[in-house]
Design a protein around this motif. Structure first.
Motif, PDB file in Angstrom:
ATOM      1  N   GLU A   1       0.836  -1.199   0.000  1.00 28.91           N
ATOM      2  CA  GLU A   1       0.000   0.000   0.000  1.00 28.91           C
ATOM      3  C   GLU A   1       0.874   1.252   0.000  1.00 28.91           C
ATOM      4  N   ILE A   2       0.768   2.029  -1.070  1.00 26.52           N
ATOM      5  CA  ILE A   2       1.585   3.227  -1.269  1.00 26.52           C
ATOM      6  C   ILE A   2       0.739   4.487  -1.088  1.00 26.52           C
ATOM      7  N   THR A   3       1.266   5.447  -0.346  1.00 24.75           N
ATOM      8  CA  THR A   3       0.636   6.761  -0.200  1.00 24.75           C
ATOM      9  C   THR A   3       1.571   7.809  -0.784  1.00 24.75           C
ATOM     10  N   VAL A   4       1.104   8.534  -1.783  1.00 20.16           N
ATOM     11  CA  VAL A   4       1.927   9.560  -2.428  1.00 20.16           C
ATOM     12  C   VAL A   4       1.981  10.801  -1.545  1.00 20.16           C
ATOM     13  N   ILE A   5       3.182  11.328  -1.363  1.00 17.58           N
ATOM     14  CA  ILE A   5       3.386  12.530  -0.557  1.00 17.58           C
ATOM     15  C   ILE A   5       3.700  13.738  -1.426  1.00 17.58           C
ATOM     16  N   GLY A   6       4.511  13.560  -2.457  1.00 16.89           N
ATOM     17  CA  GLY A   6       4.826  14.678  -3.330  1.00 16.89           C
ATOM     18  C   GLY A   6       5.852  14.319  -4.379  1.00 16.89           C
ATOM     19  N   TYR A   7       6.072  15.249  -5.289  1.00 20.36           N
ATOM     20  CA  TYR A   7       7.014  15.041  -6.383  1.00 20.36           C
ATOM     21  C   TYR A   7       7.919  16.260  -6.531  1.00 20.36           C
ATOM     22  N   GLU A   8       9.092  16.014  -7.080  1.00 19.97           N
ATOM     23  CA  GLU A   8       9.959  17.081  -7.552  1.00 19.97           C
ATOM     24  C   GLU A   8      10.544  16.582  -8.865  1.00 19.97           C
ATOM     25  N   PRO A   9      11.272  17.419  -9.617  1.00 18.79           N
ATOM     26  CA  PRO A   9      11.754  16.977 -10.931  1.00 18.79           C
ATOM     27  C   PRO A   9      12.585  15.699 -10.910  1.00 18.79           C
ATOM     28  N   ASN A  10      13.340  15.466  -9.851  1.00 17.74           N
ATOM     29  CA  ASN A  10      14.231  14.305  -9.825  1.00 17.74           C
ATOM     30  C   ASN A  10      13.800  13.200  -8.875  1.00 17.74           C
ATOM     31  N   ALA A  11      12.617  13.315  -8.275  1.00 20.53           N
ATOM     32  CA  ALA A  11      12.217  12.300  -7.290  1.00 20.53           C
ATOM     33  C   ALA A  11      10.720  12.329  -7.038  1.00 20.53           C
ATOM     34  N   GLY A  12      10.217  11.172  -6.662  1.00 22.23           N
ATOM     35  CA  GLY A  12       8.870  11.072  -6.127  1.00 22.23           C
ATOM     36  C   GLY A  12       8.962  10.593  -4.690  1.00 22.23           C
ATOM     37  N   TYR A  13       8.159  11.180  -3.799  1.00 23.61           N
ATOM     38  CA  TYR A  13       8.193  10.827  -2.385  1.00 23.61           C
ATOM     39  C   TYR A  13       6.858  10.203  -2.001  1.00 23.61           C
ATOM     40  N   CYS A  14       6.926   9.066  -1.341  1.00 23.67           N
ATOM     41  CA  CYS A  14       5.712   8.392  -0.898  1.00 23.67           C
ATOM     42  C   CYS A  14       6.043   7.564   0.340  1.00 23.67           C
ATOM     43  N   SER A  15       5.049   6.911   0.888  1.00 23.40           N
ATOM     44  CA  SER A  15       5.275   6.012   2.016  1.00 23.40           C
ATOM     45  C   SER A  15       4.688   4.652   1.704  1.00 23.40           C
ATOM     46  N   LEU A  16       5.292   3.634   2.274  1.00 21.84           N
ATOM     47  CA  LEU A  16       4.855   2.250   2.082  1.00 21.84           C
ATOM     48  C   LEU A  16       4.369   1.696   3.405  1.00 21.84           C
TER      49      LEU A  16
ATOM     50  N   ASP B   1      21.132  14.977  -3.639  1.00 18.77           N
ATOM     51  CA  ASP B   1      20.354  16.121  -3.162  1.00 18.77           C
ATOM     52  C   ASP B   1      18.869  15.794  -2.992  1.00 18.77           C
ATOM     53  N   PRO B   2      18.225  15.076  -3.940  1.00 20.01           N
ATOM     54  CA  PRO B   2      16.821  14.717  -3.720  1.00 20.01           C
ATOM     55  C   PRO B   2      16.607  13.830  -2.497  1.00 20.01           C
ATOM     56  N   VAL B   3      17.594  12.997  -2.149  1.00 21.42           N
ATOM     57  CA  VAL B   3      17.478  12.182  -0.938  1.00 21.42           C
ATOM     58  C   VAL B   3      17.487  13.083   0.298  1.00 21.42           C
ATOM     59  N   ILE B   4      18.387  14.044   0.330  1.00 19.96           N
ATOM     60  CA  ILE B   4      18.448  14.964   1.465  1.00 19.96           C
ATOM     61  C   ILE B   4      17.151  15.765   1.575  1.00 19.96           C
ATOM     62  N   ARG B   5      16.639  16.252   0.447  1.00 14.71           N
ATOM     63  CA  ARG B   5      15.366  16.979   0.479  1.00 14.71           C
ATOM     64  C   ARG B   5      14.231  16.051   0.905  1.00 14.71           C
ATOM     65  N   GLY B   6      14.319  14.799   0.508  1.00 18.74           N
ATOM     66  CA  GLY B   6      13.302  13.835   0.906  1.00 18.74           C
ATOM     67  C   GLY B   6      13.275  13.617   2.407  1.00 18.74           C
ATOM     68  N   LEU B   7      14.446  13.557   3.018  1.00 15.06           N
ATOM     69  CA  LEU B   7      14.496  13.399   4.469  1.00 15.06           C
ATOM     70  C   LEU B   7      13.819  14.570   5.169  1.00 15.06           C
ATOM     71  N   GLU B   8      13.958  15.759   4.601  1.00 16.58           N
ATOM     72  CA  GLU B   8      13.284  16.927   5.164  1.00 16.58           C
ATOM     73  C   GLU B   8      11.773  16.822   4.985  1.00 16.58           C
ATOM     74  N   VAL B   9      11.341  16.343   3.830  1.00 20.71           N
ATOM     75  CA  VAL B   9       9.905  16.146   3.583  1.00 20.71           C
ATOM     76  C   VAL B   9       9.325  15.150   4.579  1.00 20.71           C
ATOM     77  N   PHE B  10      10.016  14.036   4.751  1.00 20.99           N
ATOM     78  CA  PHE B  10       9.493  12.985   5.609  1.00 20.99           C
ATOM     79  C   PHE B  10       9.543  13.361   7.084  1.00 20.99           C
ATOM     80  N   SER B  11      10.480  14.215   7.471  1.00 19.68           N
ATOM     81  CA  SER B  11      10.578  14.586   8.883  1.00 19.68           C
ATOM     82  C   SER B  11       9.329  15.308   9.351  1.00 19.68           C
ATOM     83  N   SER B  12       8.581  15.916   8.419  1.00 19.51           N
ATOM     84  CA  SER B  12       7.363  16.621   8.789  1.00 19.51           C
ATOM     85  C   SER B  12       6.102  15.816   8.548  1.00 19.51           C
TER      86      SER B  12
END
Length: 263
Positions: free
Chosen positions: A202-217, A244-255
């Motif tokens: 089960e995937i929940t989409v959180i957001g996108y940027e040009p180089n990455a998609g962020y979601c939760s499993l 860089d997208p991984v680092i930005r992703g960690l910031e997204v997920f922290s919230s």
């Protein structure tokens, strides 16, 4: 089938490895009744998992690729452990030249030492104490457990990949999700799986940027952060396109999610 070699693992990881080997044996036995394209059978499967000392990492990273190349019937972790530690080569390329593997080693090192990307050593340096006490380690699995044996191995064999995944879609056990549950990563980094991410569960989409998609499993009682990046073989900037997208992703997920290891 070939299981991961117990002798490479410290005592505190033996139980987790045994759990994983039990699951993979069940997967193998289930595969015996399946039909795959190109006449492939259960004995052709390439199983994967985690490298020694994975559980000792401050940030436990699971990378998920698409398919293995030219290693039908082997154990991915056993083979790559040997190549990383002994040969320091993948085929005719050194670890430094093999972008796919170098990126995993360097990103893992960067996240687990919390140093700037510019200060991260090259892959061959990291490999010297990879999968050892005090060294870098990570987990790895492919979406397809069938190896691409074609001469044009630089292109994903999507019919082969889909032949594997579709064979298990009606099973009571989601073997992908169960494998991830046993590995128990803090974050998952996938390699351009896009619409096929839902095969993991089960995937929940959180957001996108040009180089990455962020979601939760959803995995058992956890929501695990997932970052879907370009495939690691893509000729792109290592820092701007991958790190860089991984680092930005960690910031997204922290919230949005409670991580096992806050950085």
């Amino acid at each position: 089938m070939e299981n991961a070699d117990l002798k490479n693992y410290p005592e505190h990881e033996q139980n987790k490895l045994s759990q994983l080997n039990t699951l993979l044996t069940e997967w193998y036995e289930t595969a015996k009744s399946k039909t795959f394209i190109n006449g492939l059978k259960a004995d052709n499967l390439v199983f994967d998992g985690f490298y020694p000392y994975f559980t000792a990492q401050p940030v436990k990273i699971l990378f998920i690729g698409r398919e293995s190349l030219g290693i039908s019937g082997t154990n991915y972790i056993n083979l790559m452990h040997h190549l990383y530690k002994t040969e320091m080569r993948i085929g005719d390329k050194s670890l430094n030249q093999s972008q796919f593997h170098a990126l995993m080693l360097r990103i893992s090192y960067a996240l687990n030492t919390n140093i700037p990307w510019e200060d991260v050593p090259d892959a061959m340096t990291i490999a010297q104490d990879f999968a050892e006490s005090g060294g870098t380690s990570f987990a790895f699995m492919n979406l397809s457990k069938l190896s691409n044996e074609s001469e044009d191995s630089y292109q994903a064999d999507w019919p082969l990949i889909d032949s594997f995944t579709s064979a298990f879609k009606d099973e009571k056990t989601n073997f992908f999700n169960k494998q991830i549950e046993i590995i128990d990563p803090d974050i998952i980094i996938t390699m351009n799986l896009e619409s096929r991410l839902d095969l993991l569960g089960e995937i929940t989409v959180i957001g996108y940027e040009p180089n990455a998609g962020y979601c939760s499993l959803r995995c058992s009682d956890r929501e695990i952060p997932v970052m879907d990046l370009y495939h690691f073989s893509a000729v792109k900037s290592h820092k701007e396109t991958f790190y860089d997208p991984v680092i930005r992703g960690l910031e997204v997920f922290s919230s949005t999610l409670t991580l096992n290891n806050q950085r």
